[in-house]
Design a protein around this motif. Structure first.
Motif, PDB file in Angstrom:
ATOM      1  N   GLU A   1       0.700  -1.203  -0.110  1.00 24.72           N
ATOM      2  CA  GLU A   1      -0.156   0.030   0.020  1.00 24.72           C
ATOM      3  C   GLU A   1       0.820   1.206  -0.023  1.00 24.72           C
ATOM      4  O   GLU A   1       0.567   2.189  -0.613  1.00 24.72           O
ATOM      5  CB  GLU A   1      -0.966   0.182   1.040  1.00 24.72           C
ATOM      6  CG  GLU A   1      -2.104  -0.848   1.142  1.00 24.72           C
ATOM      7  CD  GLU A   1      -2.961  -1.039   2.193  1.00 24.72           C
ATOM      8  OE1 GLU A   1      -4.259  -1.512   2.020  1.00 24.72           O
ATOM      9  OE2 GLU A   1      -2.628  -0.617   3.395  1.00 24.72           O
TER      10      GLU A   1
ATOM     11  N   PHE B   1       2.693   1.560  -3.763  1.00 17.94           N
ATOM     12  CA  PHE B   1       1.809   1.981  -4.636  1.00 17.94           C
ATOM     13  C   PHE B   1       0.873   3.069  -4.455  1.00 17.94           C
ATOM     14  O   PHE B   1       0.160   3.411  -5.196  1.00 17.94           O
ATOM     15  CB  PHE B   1       1.232   0.808  -5.391  1.00 17.94           C
ATOM     16  CG  PHE B   1       2.313  -0.202  -6.237  1.00 17.94           C
ATOM     17  CD1 PHE B   1       3.030   0.450  -7.123  1.00 17.94           C
ATOM     18  CD2 PHE B   1       2.757  -1.121  -5.468  1.00 17.94           C
ATOM     19  CE1 PHE B   1       3.888  -0.520  -7.832  1.00 17.94           C
ATOM     20  CE2 PHE B   1       3.773  -2.005  -6.128  1.00 17.94           C
ATOM     21  CZ  PHE B   1       4.171  -1.982  -7.364  1.00 17.94           C
ATOM     22  N   ASP B   2       1.065   3.484  -3.189  1.00 18.00           N
ATOM     23  CA  ASP B   2       0.220   4.641  -2.679  1.00 18.00           C
ATOM     24  C   ASP B   2      -1.503   4.125  -2.885  1.00 18.00           C
ATOM     25  O   ASP B   2      -1.829   5.077  -3.653  1.00 18.00           O
ATOM     26  CB  ASP B   2       0.484   6.030  -3.332  1.00 18.00           C
ATOM     27  CG  ASP B   2      -0.109   7.242  -2.754  1.00 18.00           C
ATOM     28  OD1 ASP B   2      -0.460   7.188  -1.342  1.00 18.00           O
ATOM     29  OD2 ASP B   2      -0.424   8.014  -3.204  1.00 18.00           O
ATOM     30  N   THR B   3      -1.697   3.113  -2.423  1.00 15.50           N
ATOM     31  CA  THR B   3      -2.952   2.696  -2.746  1.00 15.50           C
ATOM     32  C   THR B   3      -3.483   1.925  -1.385  1.00 15.50           C
ATOM     33  O   THR B   3      -2.825   1.680  -0.520  1.00 15.50           O
ATOM     34  CB  THR B   3      -3.093   1.712  -3.637  1.00 15.50           C
ATOM     35  OG1 THR B   3      -4.430   1.504  -4.313  1.00 15.50           O
ATOM     36  CG2 THR B   3      -2.230   0.301  -3.775  1.00 15.50           C
ATOM     37  N   THR B   4      -4.839   1.277  -1.660  1.00 19.58           N
ATOM     38  CA  THR B   4      -5.525   0.514  -0.665  1.00 19.58           C
ATOM     39  C   THR B   4      -5.756  -0.919  -1.051  1.00 19.58           C
ATOM     40  O   THR B   4      -6.532  -0.772  -2.203  1.00 19.58           O
ATOM     41  CB  THR B   4      -6.635   1.254  -0.045  1.00 19.58           C
ATOM     42  OG1 THR B   4      -6.359   2.327   0.490  1.00 19.58           O
ATOM     43  CG2 THR B   4      -7.278   0.426   1.022  1.00 19.58           C
TER      44      THR B   4
ATOM     45  N   ARG C   1      -7.539  -4.244  -1.150  1.00 16.29           N
ATOM     46  CA  ARG C   1      -8.843  -4.777  -0.929  1.00 16.29           C
ATOM     47  C   ARG C   1      -8.466  -6.358  -0.047  1.00 16.29           C
ATOM     48  O   ARG C   1      -8.405  -7.192  -0.726  1.00 16.29           O
ATOM     49  CB  ARG C   1      -9.969  -4.924  -1.779  1.00 16.29           C
ATOM     50  CG  ARG C   1     -11.391  -5.187  -1.277  1.00 16.29           C
ATOM     51  CD  ARG C   1     -12.013  -5.361  -2.672  1.00 16.29           C
ATOM     52  NE  ARG C   1     -12.406  -6.388  -3.215  1.00 16.29           N
ATOM     53  CZ  ARG C   1     -12.528  -6.893  -4.488  1.00 16.29           C
ATOM     54  NH1 ARG C   1     -12.736  -5.778  -5.334  1.00 16.29           N
ATOM     55  NH2 ARG C   1     -12.499  -8.113  -4.799  1.00 16.29           N
TER      56      ARG C   1
ATOM     57  N   PHE D   1      -4.975  -6.420  -5.397  1.00 16.60           N
ATOM     58  CA  PHE D   1      -4.432  -5.339  -6.391  1.00 16.60           C
ATOM     59  C   PHE D   1      -5.523  -5.318  -7.400  1.00 16.60           C
ATOM     60  O   PHE D   1      -5.926  -6.169  -7.749  1.00 16.60           O
ATOM     61  CB  PHE D   1      -3.190  -5.743  -6.993  1.00 16.60           C
ATOM     62  CG  PHE D   1      -1.844  -5.648  -6.093  1.00 16.60           C
ATOM     63  CD1 PHE D   1      -1.275  -4.906  -5.904  1.00 16.60           C
ATOM     64  CD2 PHE D   1      -1.608  -7.018  -5.512  1.00 16.60           C
ATOM     65  CE1 PHE D   1       0.283  -4.523  -5.260  1.00 16.60           C
ATOM     66  CE2 PHE D   1      -0.281  -6.960  -4.802  1.00 16.60           C
ATOM     67  CZ  PHE D   1       0.380  -5.730  -4.548  1.00 16.60           C
ATOM     68  N   SER D   2      -5.877  -3.875  -7.947  1.00 13.38           N
ATOM     69  CA  SER D   2      -6.726  -3.693  -8.934  1.00 13.38           C
ATOM     70  C   SER D   2      -6.061  -3.076  -9.789  1.00 13.38           C
ATOM     71  O   SER D   2      -5.103  -2.251 -10.127  1.00 13.38           O
ATOM     72  CB  SER D   2      -7.905  -3.011  -8.620  1.00 13.38           C
ATOM     73  OG  SER D   2      -8.562  -3.740  -7.458  1.00 13.38           O
TER      74      SER D   2
ATOM     75  N   THR E   1      -6.081  -0.769 -13.518  1.00 14.13           N
ATOM     76  CA  THR E   1      -6.720   0.642 -13.618  1.00 14.13           C
ATOM     77  C   THR E   1      -8.215   0.955 -13.704  1.00 14.13           C
ATOM     78  O   THR E   1      -8.978   1.993 -13.648  1.00 14.13           O
ATOM     79  CB  THR E   1      -6.117   1.657 -14.759  1.00 14.13           C
ATOM     80  OG1 THR E   1      -6.080   0.811 -16.047  1.00 14.13           O
ATOM     81  CG2 THR E   1      -4.544   1.820 -14.746  1.00 14.13           C
TER      82      THR E   1
END
Length: 124
Positions: free
Chosen positions: A23, A26-29, A31, A45-46, A48
């Motif tokens: 997280e 990649f500066d993300t959350t 799930r 991971f998702s 785009t």
């Protein structure tokens, strides 16, 4: 025949630590999901478009490794931004940013907090 990565799994020994690392990287959350099996945890991971494309896993039979198949994760729009977050997040850069020939882009390799060897790719 043409192909692309359809799914990947990154094993972890400390699931929470691994999730925090990716997280941050990649500066993300990610799930969190729990499949029917009580012995497996997943953090997705998702792409785009928001479609799941891989995960961090934790469970019996999932062991981190620094040998074997090397997965390149998309570091767009800039590999430099992702590289700058590896060491502060607890990882280790193994191969600094390297330009590939014929406008293929840039790559770098790193060890995550679990001991897995992974790589990054970006056009810039």
């Amino acid at each position: 025949m043409h192909t692309k990565i359809n799914w990947f799994e990154i094993p972890s020994t400390d699931f929470g630590r691994a999730i925090r690392f990716y997280e941050t990287l990649f500066d993300t959350t990610l799930r969190r999901e729990k499949p029917d099996s009580d012995s497996l945890d997943m953090a997705l991971f998702s792409d785009t478009g928001g479609i799941p494309c891989g995960c961090v896993t934790h469970g019996e039979g999932y062991s981190p490794s620094s040998s074997g198949t090397l997965i390149y994760l998309d570091a767009s729009p800039s590999i430099d931004a992702v590289l700058a977050r590896i060491e502060p997040a607890g990882g280790e850069i193994r191969l600094q940013k390297m330009e590939l020939p014929n406008d293929i882009g840039y790559i770098a390799h790193f060890i995550d907090t679990e001991g897995n060897l992974l790589a990054l790719h970006s056009q810039h």
